[in-house]
Structure formats: C-alpha cells, structure tokens
Design a protein around this motif. Structure first.
Motif, PDB file in Angstrom:
ATOM      1  N   SER A 142       1.033  -1.495   0.070  1.00  0.00           N
ATOM      2  CA  SER A 142      -0.214  -0.514  -0.349  1.00  0.00           C
ATOM      3  C   SER A 142       1.172   0.910   0.785  1.00  0.00           C
ATOM      4  O   SER A 142       2.300   1.440   1.129  1.00  0.00           O
ATOM      5  CB  SER A 142      -0.695   0.115   1.545  1.00  0.00           C
ATOM      6  N   VAL A 143       0.078   2.715  -1.120  1.00  0.00           N
ATOM      7  CA  VAL A 143       1.469   3.532  -0.633  1.00  0.00           C
ATOM      8  C   VAL A 143       0.109   4.776  -0.604  1.00  0.00           C
ATOM      9  O   VAL A 143      -1.821   4.074  -0.756  1.00  0.00           O
ATOM     10  CB  VAL A 143       2.112   4.030  -2.042  1.00  0.00           C
ATOM     11  N   PRO A 144       0.146   6.037   0.172  1.00  0.00           N
ATOM     12  CA  PRO A 144      -1.103   6.858  -0.008  1.00  0.00           C
ATOM     13  C   PRO A 144      -1.994   7.206  -1.068  1.00  0.00           C
ATOM     14  O   PRO A 144      -1.645   6.960  -2.190  1.00  0.00           O
ATOM     15  CB  PRO A 144      -0.236   8.239   1.070  1.00  0.00           C
ATOM     16  N   ALA A 145      -2.958   7.598  -0.732  1.00  0.00           N
ATOM     17  CA  ALA A 145      -4.210   7.999  -1.643  1.00  0.00           C
ATOM     18  C   ALA A 145      -4.027   9.676  -1.902  1.00  0.00           C
ATOM     19  O   ALA A 145      -4.226   9.481  -3.616  1.00  0.00           O
ATOM     20  CB  ALA A 145      -5.587   7.467  -1.326  1.00  0.00           C
ATOM     21  N   ALA A 146      -3.315  10.066  -1.239  1.00  0.00           N
ATOM     22  CA  ALA A 146      -3.466  11.483  -2.023  1.00  0.00           C
ATOM     23  C   ALA A 146      -2.172  12.064  -3.413  1.00  0.00           C
ATOM     24  O   ALA A 146      -0.977  11.449  -2.273  1.00  0.00           O
ATOM     25  CB  ALA A 146      -3.345  12.249  -0.462  1.00  0.00           C
ATOM     26  N   PRO A 147      -2.030  12.676  -3.561  1.00  0.00           N
ATOM     27  CA  PRO A 147      -0.848  13.116  -4.700  1.00  0.00           C
ATOM     28  C   PRO A 147      -0.189  13.909  -4.254  1.00  0.00           C
ATOM     29  O   PRO A 147      -0.179  15.572  -4.032  1.00  0.00           O
ATOM     30  CB  PRO A 147      -1.913  13.204  -5.919  1.00  0.00           C
ATOM     31  N   ASP A 148       0.477  13.952  -3.215  1.00  0.00           N
ATOM     32  CA  ASP A 148       1.060  14.919  -2.667  1.00  0.00           C
ATOM     33  C   ASP A 148       2.234  14.294  -2.312  1.00  0.00           C
ATOM     34  O   ASP A 148       3.470  13.322  -2.398  1.00  0.00           O
ATOM     35  CB  ASP A 148       0.219  15.461  -1.294  1.00  0.00           C
ATOM     36  N   GLU A 149       3.560  15.355  -1.144  1.00  0.00           N
ATOM     37  CA  GLU A 149       4.881  14.612  -0.839  1.00  0.00           C
ATOM     38  C   GLU A 149       4.950  13.643  -0.157  1.00  0.00           C
ATOM     39  O   GLU A 149       6.050  12.640  -0.107  1.00  0.00           O
ATOM     40  CB  GLU A 149       5.850  16.029  -0.215  1.00  0.00           C
ATOM     41  N   GLU A 150       3.875  12.794   0.532  1.00  0.00           N
ATOM     42  CA  GLU A 150       4.415  12.325   1.270  1.00  0.00           C
ATOM     43  C   GLU A 150       4.251  10.603   0.341  1.00  0.00           C
ATOM     44  O   GLU A 150       4.701   9.506   0.480  1.00  0.00           O
ATOM     45  CB  GLU A 150       2.821  11.612   2.447  1.00  0.00           C
ATOM     46  N   TYR A 151       3.158  11.194  -0.503  1.00  0.00           N
ATOM     47  CA  TYR A 151       2.888   9.861  -1.786  1.00  0.00           C
ATOM     48  C   TYR A 151       4.052   9.190  -1.873  1.00  0.00           C
ATOM     49  O   TYR A 151       4.947   8.669  -1.942  1.00  0.00           O
ATOM     50  CB  TYR A 151       1.340  10.412  -2.516  1.00  0.00           C
ATOM     51  N   PHE A 152       4.886  10.202  -2.653  1.00  0.00           N
ATOM     52  CA  PHE A 152       6.597   9.947  -2.916  1.00  0.00           C
ATOM     53  C   PHE A 152       7.861   9.665  -2.109  1.00  0.00           C
ATOM     54  O   PHE A 152       8.361   8.608  -2.297  1.00  0.00           O
ATOM     55  CB  PHE A 152       7.400  11.341  -4.044  1.00  0.00           C
ATOM     56  N   ARG A 153       7.548  10.091  -0.506  1.00  0.00           N
ATOM     57  CA  ARG A 153       8.358   9.073   0.450  1.00  0.00           C
ATOM     58  C   ARG A 153       8.009   7.610   0.538  1.00  0.00           C
ATOM     59  O   ARG A 153       9.012   6.980   0.811  1.00  0.00           O
ATOM     60  CB  ARG A 153       7.979  10.244   1.164  1.00  0.00           C
ATOM     61  N   ALA A 154       6.687   7.544   0.526  1.00  0.00           N
ATOM     62  CA  ALA A 154       6.427   6.129   0.511  1.00  0.00           C
ATOM     63  C   ALA A 154       6.754   4.979  -0.264  1.00  0.00           C
ATOM     64  O   ALA A 154       6.635   4.373  -0.333  1.00  0.00           O
ATOM     65  CB  ALA A 154       4.460   6.562   0.303  1.00  0.00           C
ATOM     66  N   MET A 155       6.697   5.739  -1.811  1.00  0.00           N
ATOM     67  CA  MET A 155       6.761   5.665  -3.165  1.00  0.00           C
ATOM     68  C   MET A 155       8.648   5.429  -2.912  1.00  0.00           C
ATOM     69  O   MET A 155       8.580   3.855  -3.268  1.00  0.00           O
ATOM     70  CB  MET A 155       7.022   6.551  -4.286  1.00  0.00           C
ATOM     71  N   GLU A 156       9.522   5.961  -1.905  1.00  0.00           N
ATOM     72  CA  GLU A 156      10.961   5.540  -2.094  1.00  0.00           C
ATOM     73  C   GLU A 156      10.902   4.450  -1.598  1.00  0.00           C
ATOM     74  O   GLU A 156      11.255   3.006  -1.157  1.00  0.00           O
ATOM     75  CB  GLU A 156      11.584   7.104  -1.583  1.00  0.00           C
ATOM     76  N   ARG A 157      10.027   4.400  -0.279  1.00  0.00           N
ATOM     77  CA  ARG A 157      10.085   3.177   1.087  1.00  0.00           C
ATOM     78  C   ARG A 157       9.770   2.078   0.615  1.00  0.00           C
ATOM     79  O   ARG A 157      10.798   0.678   0.356  1.00  0.00           O
ATOM     80  CB  ARG A 157       9.776   4.022   2.473  1.00  0.00           C
ATOM     81  N   ALA A 158       8.662   2.112  -0.289  1.00  0.00           N
ATOM     82  CA  ALA A 158       8.597   0.613  -0.794  1.00  0.00           C
ATOM     83  C   ALA A 158       9.046  -0.061  -2.190  1.00  0.00           C
ATOM     84  O   ALA A 158       9.512  -0.982  -1.610  1.00  0.00           O
ATOM     85  CB  ALA A 158       7.207   1.106  -1.610  1.00  0.00           C
ATOM     86  N   VAL A 159      10.017   0.890  -2.591  1.00  0.00           N
ATOM     87  CA  VAL A 159      11.194   0.506  -3.489  1.00  0.00           C
ATOM     88  C   VAL A 159      11.910  -0.157  -3.001  1.00  0.00           C
ATOM     89  O   VAL A 159      12.789  -1.175  -3.610  1.00  0.00           O
ATOM     90  CB  VAL A 159      11.257   1.577  -5.000  1.00  0.00           C
ATOM     91  N   MET A 160      12.540   0.889  -2.514  1.00  0.00           N
ATOM     92  CA  MET A 160      13.887   0.223  -1.044  1.00  0.00           C
ATOM     93  C   MET A 160      13.217  -0.784  -0.524  1.00  0.00           C
ATOM     94  O   MET A 160      14.493  -1.402  -0.004  1.00  0.00           O
ATOM     95  CB  MET A 160      13.797   1.439  -0.850  1.00  0.00           C
ATOM     96  N   HIS A 161      12.571  -1.169  -0.256  1.00  0.00           N
ATOM     97  CA  HIS A 161      11.793  -2.531   1.349  1.00  0.00           C
ATOM     98  C   HIS A 161      11.193  -3.306   0.776  1.00  0.00           C
ATOM     99  O   HIS A 161      11.471  -4.492   1.195  1.00  0.00           O
ATOM    100  CB  HIS A 161      11.658  -2.068   2.163  1.00  0.00           C
TER     101      HIS A 161
END
Length: 405
Positions: A142-161
């Motif tokens: 899961s990643v956040p549903a809102a198109p904001d900065e936290e979305y891309f931070r969560a995406m980076e974590r998802a790709v990394m881990h």
C-alpha cells in the motif's frame, strides 16, 4: 469453495453486508435511499440508444465481435484523447476497448503479473486495483492515496524495502473513493519516478469528465515520455451513463496494450457489436450531453453538502468524481465504517459505502454517491438528522457489540 487458492486470497466482500441489510429493509417495505453504489441513475443519451436499436439485427452484427474493439470505436477513442488532452494515439497499436475499465484492469493484471510480483496500490482505493493483482498471484504493497509529497516518500520506501522490487504502480485520479484530483506536475514527477525505478504505471481515469469548479482533470499521457511507461483506463459508464453497457478503454504504451490484447483474445470476443457502434456514436456525437451530465452532478453535490451539513454530517466538497469521501462523525467513529453504515440503513433508511471496503485506511470514512436526485438527497439528510437526534440510545446498544468483535 474455501479450498480454492484464488478464493482464499479474497477477503469477505464488505459491501455485501450492507447490501443484505438493504434488501431486508426493502422486503419490509422501507424506502431505502441508496447512496452507496456508484450506479448512474441518468438515462443514456437518446442518440446513443437509437444507434444501438438501428444497428442491432443488421447483417453480421449478431456474431462474434473483436476483443480489441471495432476499428471505428478505437478511432473514436483516439479522437477523444486528441480533443480532450492533446494526446495523439495510434488506434491500432495504442488503443483497446475493454468490457468496462474494471475488466481492463483485471486482465492487465493477468497479463503482467507473475507469482509474487509486488504492485504498489493506493489505500484506500477501488477494490479491483488491488484484488485484480491478488487474483493474478501478485502481492500488494500500500501507498498513500493522496497525490502529495508523502506519496513519493512512501513510494521511495516501498521500492527500497520491497523484495522483489515492485513491477508496477496504480493511480486513480479523480479518485474513487476519495474524490481527490492530481495535477499535471504530480504526473510529471510520477513518470520520472517510474522511469528511474523501472515501474509500469497503470492510471485509472474513469471519472475524467465529472469535475467541478471548471477545472478538468489531466491525463498522465499528457506528460512527455509517459507513453514509455504508462497505460490509462477510461470508461463510458459515468461519462455517458452507460454503466450496464460495459464499454471502457485502455490506451498508452503499445507493448502493454499488446499484452492486454493477447490475454483478452483468449478470454472474450469483445462487447456486442451494436453496443460498440453505439459507443462510437457517443464519442463522436454531441459532447453537450457531457456538460449536461456534469451540471446534474454539480447540483447534487451542492444539495448534498448543504442538506447534510445542516443535519450535522459535514461533507468535504469533492473536487471531482461522483462521490464524496466523508469522515464519520466523532460520536460514531468508534464503531468503524461498516457498523456505522449498517446503522444508517437500519435507523435512517440511507445506504452508503463503508470506507473499510476500499482498504483499512478508509475505515474512518464512508463514501456517498451522487446517484439520487436533489429531492431524494435532501430526504436522506432529513432521515439522517432524525437518526442523529436519537443517536445516544442507539449508540448505547451498539457500541458494546462492536467492542466485542
């Protein structure tokens, strides 16, 4: 059926519990105002229905059709993208007709997903975005549903881990269920991110034409280079009130479109040809019907916000889509969205969609659909107000039950 592998991967269908209560109430004679399912109540434009009638029964229209969609329909969809977004598409390589966007998503998942492949999906999100991949053997992160900065931070974590590395990311703007809208800048960043991390982007744009305040939502394919990584799904269900006709599209990257076409060639023969001809008439015909549809939803939005606010149920104004994503009032929040939705059916004769049905991060919300006329919406608000006025009695009985679950 519990022993079947794919069935075991699917949780209980949350919405069915509310649907069962609706049926029981109607069987008792209750007048349920159904704001739950996003099923358009407006009629399909007259010229579209007339084209269906004109075409049905003509020679060679009753046989198998093309699973890719008839050429005229694919050309009409390409023309729509050029007209609406300034995006040029090759109708033979970059456009395919689907049996609604839901089928397109599910079969794209079959086409690109191997066992254990990781896909990034918003939470909350429309159920097929996650469960299409689960049924195909994939794993959801899961990643956040809102198109904001936290979305891309969560995406980076998802790709990394994530192990293995994710293969794709799903987006849905205007969002079902949250009604949020993404900007072209967001899509630019997303395309750049996808290229950097070798991700496929699957964009759900089913609500592209239901927007308010005069600001049309963009397409990810407007971003230079998006065609290298993205496929976008649209639907005629809401735009032309053709939900039961089951016509949608996938457009974009030609290799992904070819993969979807390959899967579909084994699974279906396409929609009934007269339906495809009628859909072509909708896309090529007077677009004023879209403006009229949008005005209807805008009036309903205002009626919903005004009447529910006065009933003590505050509605954040949706920027687009045919839904409002509404926080559960404080005094009911401990119940969770499913129990609260059940109470609304039982005590207020109003049906809404529990947020938990769109993912665990939706549990503090309900989704309210603009699928009843303004008078019925205002009646729903009056019913809710009466329920809220007597809510303390109901809460005394319900909260202990909810706490034991």
């Amino acid at each position: 059926m519990d022993t079947f592998h794919r069935i075991r991967r699917l949780p209980p269908y949350v919405f069915e519990q509310v649907n069962r209560l609706k049926k029981q109430a109607r069987d008792r004679g209750a007048d349920i105002i159904d704001l739950g399912m996003g099923n358009p109540d407006q009629p399909t434009p007259k010229h579209v229905v007339e084209k269906l009638i004109e075409t049905a029964g003509k020679p060679r229209t009753d046989g198998y059709s093309s699973s890719r969609g008839i050429p005229g329909l694919r050309k009409a969809q390409a023309a729509y993208y050029e007209r609406r977004f300034g995006v040029m598409l090759d109708p033979d390589r970059q456009v395919i007709a689907t049996l609604g966007s839901k089928e397109g998503f599910a079969n794209m998942a079959q086409a690109i997903t191997g066992p254990g492949d990781v896909v990034l999906v918003p939470n909350p999100s429309y159920p097929i975005h996650a469960f299409g991949f689960l049924m195909a053997g994939g794993v959801i992160r899961s990643v956040p549903a809102a198109p904001d900065e936290e979305y891309f931070r969560a995406m980076e974590r998802a790709v990394m881990h994530s192990i293995p590395k994710p293969i794709a990311v799903v987006t849905c703007f205007p969002s079902n269920p949250t009604a949020e809208v993404a900007s072209l800048d967001f899509y630019r960043d997303l395309v750049q991110f996808a290229k950097k991390h070798d991700l496929i982007v699957l964009s759900d744009l089913a609500y592209s034409e239901i927007y308010f305040d005069g600001i049309p939502p963009p397409s990810i394919l407007q971003v230079p280079g998006a065609m290298d990584v993205a496929v976008e799904f649209t639907s005629m269900s809401k735009t032309f009130s053709m939900a039961g006709w089951r016509i949608g599209f996938a457009v974009g990257n030609d290799k992904l479109i070819a993969a979807l076409a390959r899967v579909k060639s084994y699974l279906d023969y396409g929609a009934f040809t007269p339906v495809q001809v009628a859909a072509t008439a909708a896309l090529n015909g007077p677009q004023s019907v879209i403006d009229e549809m949008r005005q209807v939803y805008a009036k309903r939005r205002e009626a919903l916000i005004d009447s529910f606010d006065r009933a003590g149920f505050e509605i954040p104004p949706p920027r687009a889509s045919m839904f409002a994503w509404v926080p559960i009032p404080e005094k009911f929040r401990s119940l969770g969205s499913l129990e609260f939705s059940k109470l609304l059916v039982e005590k207020a004769d109003v049906a809404v969609a529990p947020g938990i049905g769109f993912g665990e991060h939706g549990d503090g919300f309900v989704r309210i659909a603009l699928v009843e006329n303004e008078q019925r919406i205002r009646q729903a608000a009056r019913n809710v107000r009466r329920f809220f006025d007597t809510a303390d009695t109901h809460l005394h009985n319900v909260i202990p039950l909810a706490a034991r679950r």
